[in-house]
Design a protein around this motif. Structure first.
Motif, PDB file in Angstrom:
ATOM      1  N   ARG A  19      33.303  46.115  39.414  1.00 10.20           N
ATOM      2  CA  ARG A  19      34.748  46.113  39.630  1.00 10.20           C
ATOM      3  C   ARG A  19      35.326  47.508  39.431  1.00 10.20           C
ATOM      4  NH1 ARG A  19      39.578  43.489  36.915  1.00 10.20           N
ATOM      5  NH2 ARG A  19      41.005  43.493  38.661  1.00 10.20           N
TER       6      ARG A  19
ATOM      7  N   ASN B 125      36.946  43.067  45.482  1.00 10.05           N
ATOM      8  CA  ASN B 125      37.511  43.175  44.152  1.00 10.05           C
ATOM      9  C   ASN B 125      38.017  41.812  43.670  1.00 10.05           C
ATOM     10  OD1 ASN B 125      38.242  44.518  41.841  1.00 10.05           O
ATOM     11  ND2 ASN B 125      40.137  45.324  42.687  1.00 10.05           N
TER      12      ASN B 125
ATOM     13  N   ARG C 226      36.617  39.737  40.497  1.00 13.90           N
ATOM     14  CA  ARG C 226      37.573  39.335  39.466  1.00 13.90           C
ATOM     15  C   ARG C 226      37.505  37.827  39.228  1.00 13.90           C
ATOM     16  NH1 ARG C 226      42.414  41.562  41.281  1.00 13.90           N
ATOM     17  NH2 ARG C 226      42.590  39.760  42.644  1.00 13.90           N
TER      18      ARG C 226
END
Length: 57
Positions: free
Chosen positions: A12, A40, A44
């Motif tokens: 990340r 991303n 997450r």
């Protein structure tokens, strides 16, 4: 921190760096930005589900 959590956090961080780098270019590629932001979000989400499973265990 488990190895998987560390790896996801590192991935990340690298994606965030790539997004910042792409945004700083004179003409950022919006397709690349879209792909990076999607990656991303996936990382997450995986991190948050991992945290939830660790918290409930």
């Amino acid at each position: 921190m488990s190895a998987m959590m560390y790896r996801l956090t590192d991935i990340r961080r690298r994606i965030d760096e790539e997004i910042r780098s792409e945004l700083s270019r004179r003409t950022p590629s919006f397709l690349r930005l879209l792909r990076l932001r999607r990656l991303n979000a996936l990382v997450r989400e995986r991190l948050s589900t991992r945290l939830l499973t660790l918290a409930s265990a």
